[in-house]
Design an enzyme around this catalytic site. Structure first.
Site, short mmCIF file in Angstrom:
data_model
loop_
_atom_site.label_atom_id
_atom_site.label_comp_id
_atom_site.label_asym_id
_atom_site.label_seq_id
_atom_site.Cartn_x
_atom_site.Cartn_y
_atom_site.Cartn_z
N HIS A 10 0.84 -1.20 0.00
CA HIS A 10 0.00 0.00 0.00
C HIS A 10 0.88 1.25 0.00
O HIS A 10 2.08 1.17 0.22
CB HIS A 10 -0.83 0.06 1.29
N TYR A 39 -2.18 -1.62 9.13
CA TYR A 39 -1.07 -2.29 8.44
C TYR A 39 -0.19 -3.09 9.40
O TYR A 39 -0.10 -2.76 10.58
CB TYR A 39 -0.17 -1.26 7.73
N HIS A 115 -2.40 -3.12 -3.53
CA HIS A 115 -3.80 -2.96 -3.14
C HIS A 115 -4.73 -2.91 -4.36
O HIS A 115 -5.74 -3.59 -4.41
CB HIS A 115 -3.90 -1.67 -2.32
N LYS A 135 -8.95 1.84 -6.08
CA LYS A 135 -8.01 2.84 -5.57
C LYS A 135 -6.76 2.75 -6.42
O LYS A 135 -6.50 1.72 -7.02
CB LYS A 135 -7.64 2.53 -4.12
N CYS A 137 -3.81 2.94 -5.16
CA CYS A 137 -2.82 2.42 -4.20
C CYS A 137 -2.15 1.14 -4.69
O CYS A 137 -2.86 0.22 -5.05
CB CYS A 137 -3.54 2.18 -2.87
ZN ZN Z 1 -3.98 0.60 0.00
#
Ligand code: ZN
Length: 153
Positions: A10, A39, A115, A135, A137
């Site tokens: 991420h 995380y 991600h 996303k 990410c």
């Molecule tokens: Zn992420």
């Protein structure tokens, strides 16, 4: 030991100038009502790796894939205007490579991905394509980067 099938990379979606670490991200996640940082690892701008949630505890980092995964967060990933930018430092990439080497030795069957690669495959073609990313990410193709990093060893 918890079965780990994915190592998910991420970004913190904070501008490059924000030198934050696990303490700041934990505070942000607790402000959302979570009990801890989502995380398992945070990699600071200078490459230092900070421990987040214990590996044995399920994280909170990717909807639908928290069970059986570990979340690794690179600090950065956006421009000052908060749009996506791949702005990670050489020290961060070096630490990510070292960390993934350690974790993939511990969990040899785990898939290494970003991600965005875990977004739903809306058209069911078996591939998660850019138009399907929920996303951005972590802003880069983690699997391709890892393949290249491991090939030149
Ligand atoms: Zn992420």
């Amino acid at each position: 030991m918890r079965a780990i099938s994915k190592l998910v990379v991420h970004c913190s979606a904070t501008p490059a100038a924000r030198d934050i670490g696990v303490a700041e991200i934990r505070a942000m996640h607790k402000a959302k009502g979570w009990h801890d940082v989502g995380y398992h690892y945070v990699i600071r701008r200078d490459g230092r790796v900070e421990k987040g949630r214990p590996d044995e505890v399920t994280g909170a980092h990717v909807v639908g894939h928290n069970t059986g995964s570990l979340g690794i967060c690179l600090v950065g990933g956006v421009k000052p205007d908060m749009t996506a930018e791949t702005n990670f430092t050489p020290a961060q990439y070096a630490s990510l490579e070292t960390l993934l080497t350690t974790l993939s030795a511990r969990y040899p069957k785990a898939r290494i991905c970003g991600h965005r690669d875990l977004s739903p495959d809306r058209n069911g073609d078996g591939k998660v394509t850019p138009g399907e990313w929920v996303k951005f990410c972590p802003t880069f193709d983690v699997a391709a980067w890892w393949a290249k990093a491991t090939a030149i060893r």
